[in-house]
Design a protein around this motif. Structure first.
Motif, PDB file in Angstrom:
ATOM      1  N   LYS A  16      66.940  47.446  85.514  1.00 27.09           N
ATOM      2  CA  LYS A  16      65.706  46.699  85.692  1.00 27.09           C
ATOM      3  C   LYS A  16      65.736  46.123  87.105  1.00 27.09           C
ATOM      4  O   LYS A  16      66.730  45.496  87.499  1.00 27.09           O
ATOM      5  CB  LYS A  16      65.587  45.572  84.659  1.00 27.09           C
ATOM      6  N   ARG A  31      61.750  50.183  86.347  1.00 27.04           N
ATOM      7  CA  ARG A  31      62.897  50.469  85.489  1.00 27.04           C
ATOM      8  C   ARG A  31      63.194  51.956  85.591  1.00 27.04           C
ATOM      9  O   ARG A  31      62.272  52.760  85.689  1.00 27.04           O
ATOM     10  CB  ARG A  31      62.610  50.125  84.023  1.00 27.04           C
ATOM     11  N   CYS A 287      67.593  39.864  85.703  1.00 28.03           N
ATOM     12  CA  CYS A 287      66.988  40.273  86.958  1.00 28.03           C
ATOM     13  C   CYS A 287      66.537  39.051  87.765  1.00 28.03           C
ATOM     14  O   CYS A 287      66.764  38.983  88.986  1.00 28.03           O
ATOM     15  CB  CYS A 287      65.809  41.198  86.680  1.00 28.03           C
TER      16      CYS A 287
END
Length: 305
Positions: A16, A31, A287
């Motif tokens: 991600k 992704r 992330c």
């Protein structure tokens, strides 16, 4: 382009990634499957090439202010000492990427980064002593003490391998491990073994327990008890004010949270009960945490220039 960083959460099967401004606004996201080299192995060289390509795609070929990367496993000092999901041992991935990218690079642990994100912009924002416990394929906990992540050389937080008393074997070689009965993978697997049905994942088991399936209820109750025992250990040793519980399993909301709260209360005597909250950032936490780390190293490099 206004200053922005690239953040990547690299797992054994997928990556991600996002381009983030200083407020963690996602300017672009993507992704893709984690790179495999010849023979199907996930090598550091193959993943480094993929990180370079993703960075260029997200920035349109321009250099970002910095890059943050997080992976599962034992990570400290810019080195992945052990990551079973990636098959890495003693990989100096931060240095590899810094040489390839030519910008400040931060490299750390995915759950620790997720805890930083939840404490900064999620369910525990404003709480300086807190913990983030996502339940997924495995179970680990990120611990924030006085507003700072506690790493202990990368070994802190492996609560999934604490003995919670059930006596069943764990792939790590020990018995009684929390994640052997309470991880999402364990819940799905144990229900399949008990019923002879295909393993369709933990959410199917939770839904079946909600519908009154006795086999699913038994597996669910054992997972709740194990989680409460693990939280008792965490509460007794670290005494977090807030514990943020995440992972897809907690999409069940109060159906899972309420029995965990009740079971934990039953195990506590003198300890201060933590407030249990559901994570707010979902699978974006790692992330976003990588982005926060990228901004930290970027600012440190600018001040040191």
């Amino acid at each position: 382009m206004d200053p922005a960083v690239v953040a990547l959460d690299i797992g054994g099967t997928a990556i991600k990634a996002a381009l983030l401004d200083r407020d963690l606004t996602e300017l672009a996201v993507l992704r893709q499957p984690t790179a495999r080299a010849l023979g199907g192995h996930t090598t550091a060289a193959a993943v480094a090439e993929q990180v370079v390509a993703i960075t260029a795609e997200l920035t349109g070929g321009r250099a970002p202010a910095g890059v943050g990367v997080v992976v599962p496993g034992i990570v400290d000092g810019g080195v992945a000492h052990y990551s079973s999901n990636l098959g890495w041992r003693d990989v100096p991935f931060e240095a590899i990427l810094a040489e390839r990218l030519g910008v400040p690079v931060a490299f750390d642990h995915d759950v620790r980064a997720g805890g930083l994100a939840e404490a900064t912009a999620g369910a525990a924002r404003g709480v300086v002593n807190c913990a983030f416990l996502p339940v997924g394929t495995g179970i680990a906990v990120a611990i924030m003490i006085d507003g700072k992540p506690y790493a202990a050389g990368g070994y802190a937080g492996e609560i999934g391998h604490a003995d919670v008393g059930h006596g069943l074997p764990c792939p790590c070689g020990a018995v009684g491990c929390l994640e052997a009965v309470a991880s999402a993978s364990a819940i799905g697997r144990r229900y399949a073994e008990r019923t002879g049905r295909p393993d369709e994942g933990a959410r199917v088991v939770v839904d079946a327990a909600r519908a009154g399936d006795p086999d699913a209820t038994a597996i669910f109750d054992e997972a709740v008890d194990a989680l409460a025992r693990g939280l008792r250990l965490l509460t007794t040793v670290v005494a977090p004010e807030v514990v943020v519980l995440g992972g897809g399993l907690f999409g069940a909301g109060e159906f899972l949270m309420e029995p965990v709260r009740r079971a934990l209360a039953g195990y506590l005597t003198f300890q201060r009960p933590p407030e249990l909250r559901v994570a707010e950032l979902g699978d974006r936490a790692g992330c976003l945490g990588a982005g926060l780390l990228a901004w930290q190293v970027t600012d440190a490099a600018r001040l040191g220039a």
